[in-house]
Each structure stands twice: as C-alpha cells, then as structure tokens.
Design an enzyme around this catalytic site. Structure first.
Site, mmCIF file in Angstrom:
data_model
loop_
_atom_site.group_PDB
_atom_site.id
_atom_site.type_symbol
_atom_site.label_atom_id
_atom_site.label_comp_id
_atom_site.label_asym_id
_atom_site.label_seq_id
_atom_site.Cartn_x
_atom_site.Cartn_y
_atom_site.Cartn_z
ATOM 1 N N GLU A 106 -14.628 10.229 -6.877
ATOM 2 C CA GLU A 106 -14.572 11.682 -6.696
ATOM 3 C C GLU A 106 -14.963 12.443 -7.964
ATOM 4 O OE1 GLU A 106 -13.963 13.495 -3.813
ATOM 5 O OE2 GLU A 106 -14.358 11.488 -3.051
ATOM 6 N N ASP B 33 -49.518 16.632 -17.627
ATOM 7 C CA ASP B 33 -48.724 16.356 -16.434
ATOM 8 C C ASP B 33 -48.393 17.633 -15.686
ATOM 9 O OD1 ASP B 33 -48.630 13.655 -16.787
ATOM 10 O OD2 ASP B 33 -46.723 13.656 -17.838
ATOM 11 N N ARG C 138 -41.177 9.362 -22.027
ATOM 12 C CA ARG C 138 -42.634 9.461 -22.006
ATOM 13 C C ARG C 138 -43.146 10.637 -22.840
ATOM 14 N NH1 ARG C 138 -45.282 12.095 -18.251
ATOM 15 N NH2 ARG C 138 -46.500 10.273 -17.618
ATOM 16 N N PRO D 78 -23.836 16.869 -9.859
ATOM 17 C CA PRO D 78 -24.538 17.789 -8.951
ATOM 18 C C PRO D 78 -24.197 19.249 -9.229
ATOM 19 C CG PRO D 78 -22.767 16.659 -7.793
ATOM 20 C CD PRO D 78 -22.893 16.005 -9.130
#
Length: 246
Positions: free
Chosen positions: A116, A169, A154, A89
């Site tokens: 963690e 897209d 893809r 993150p």
C-alpha cells in the site's frame, strides 16, 4: 553518475544492468549502478519491512526504519548530497525535461515501493522528490526506476555512441522527432523522400524541421504551446492549419 535503487526485488535489475547500453556504460565507468534490498536494513529476526496501517484498512504499509537506515548508509561519506527520489503515482510527471535536470546530479537514490506504499514519514522527511511515470498504478516502483535510469543515462556524455543522438530525440527540442529512413532507398516500391538523396544539407535540415513540426502538429499539438518556434516555424504551422479539413 551513480544510481542506487532501494528495492525488495533486486533480482529484477540483473538483466537491466547487464544488457545493451547500460552494460557498456557501466563497463566504461560512466555509470555506477546498484540494486539494494532494503530488507537487509531490518533489525528483527523476521526481517520485517511492512506492517498493518494505523486506523485500519486493507494492505500493508512499508515501515520507515529500514528505508531511513538504508538511505543514511548510502549518504554516508559522500562529498555531494544525493537526491532521493520516490517512485510514486502521486509524484511529478516524468518528462524529458525532468530527465535532463536529473542527469546533472552526481548520485540518485531511488525508492521502489510495494503493497500500500510508504509510511508517510518517509515521504515527508526522507525523500527529496516524488516522480510518476503517468496516471496509473503499478505493482511496484521497479519498472519506473528502470525507465528513469535508462532515460537519464543516455543523456550522459559518452553513454551513446553518437553524441548528437540524444539532442535530436523526441521532446529534446520540444517537438516530436522527424521521420528516419535507411537503405534501401526503394523497398517494394516504397521510396524515401527525394530530398534525403539530394546531398543538400540545408534542404535536408529544412525538411526535417518541417516534418518534426508536422508530426507534432498532428500527434501532440499541446507541445507546440511551449516549443521554441521561429517565424518560419509559425508560418509553416499556419500553412498546416489552413490545410486542415473544416
């Protein structure tokens, strides 16, 4: 292209690699994919992959030894150096542009953490890049890795049935994709735009461009700041702005 995922839960990838487009791409030899349990690279009898953090605190931290051993093993005898990615993150946000960049690599090694997180030495000395799906925290890196593999795969030649699909897209052009319709042309009185039945390809392309601009203007106006816009695009956007309620 080769994907190697280092995870404590390789079984999570069984269905993912054996379904839909991923299954076909692997069967055609366009992609090689493996989920490897880095617990197999431990050396103690308990196969320990984590330990308590120095300095105290809650949770457990993933040890550096098995991860270093696993990555070094995967790099061995490779003619090109793989890119090692950490699912984190704290990393760079994953975007369509990033997917396009990563699709040029010959091999990606993806580290999926738990608990963690990783010993900092893994981040500093083993990983090339940290990638984040967004500003939130998941229980592990497996789901982000699957999302990234799907998005990158893809873009590879031959993976999609229609080679132009990925080019149109959302985000590939810098804009959101235009609306799509199929048969029937009239469903419960809900009709598709007449221009799509006209057979005039130039008019259809203009309509699609306008609708792409319109959708981006209303839903993701931030994308317009960096999109490659023509004079005609800017004139259409100016018209949309005039139509906005004051």
């Amino acid at each position: 292209m080769r994907f190697d995922v280092l995870t404590l839960f390789p079984e999570m990838f069984t269905g993912f690699f054996s379904s839909s487009i991923m299954k076909r791409a692997i069967a055609k030899g366009l992609i090689t994919a493996s989920a490897i349990n880095f617990r197999d690279y431990t050396t103690d009898k308990h196969r320990t992959v984590d330990d308590t953090p120095y300095g105290g605190g809650g949770g457990m931290v993933l040890k550096p030894e098995p991860l270093f051993q696993a990555v070094e093993d995967l790099k061995r005898d490779q003619t090109e150096s793989p890119r090692v990615l950490m699912m984190s993150p704290q990393g760079e946000p994953f975007t369509q542009h990033k997917a396009e960049e990563l699709s040029t690599a010959s091999q990606l090694i993806m580290l999926c953490g738990h608990y963690e997180g990783f010993d900092e030495r893994v981040r500093e000395h083993l990983v090339d890049e940290e990638i984040s799906l967004g500003d939130y925290v998941l229980t592990g890196g497996e789901l982000p890795a699957m999302v990234m593999i799907d998005s990158i795969s893809r873009l590879l030649p031959g993976v999609l049935g229609n080679e132009s699909s990925a080019d149109e897209d959302s985000f590939s052009t810098g804009l959101l994709e235009y609306p799509q319709y199929t048969r029937p042309a009239d469903f419960r009185g809900l009709k598709i735009p007449d221009v799509l039945l006209s057979g005039h390809h130039r008019q259809i392309e203009e309509w699609r461009r306008h609708e792409s601009l319109r959708r981006t203007f209303h839903r993701r106006p931030d994308l317009l700041e960096t999109a490659d816009l023509t004079k005609a695009d800017r004139a259409f956007l100016a018209k949309l702005l005039e139509e906005e309620p004051s």
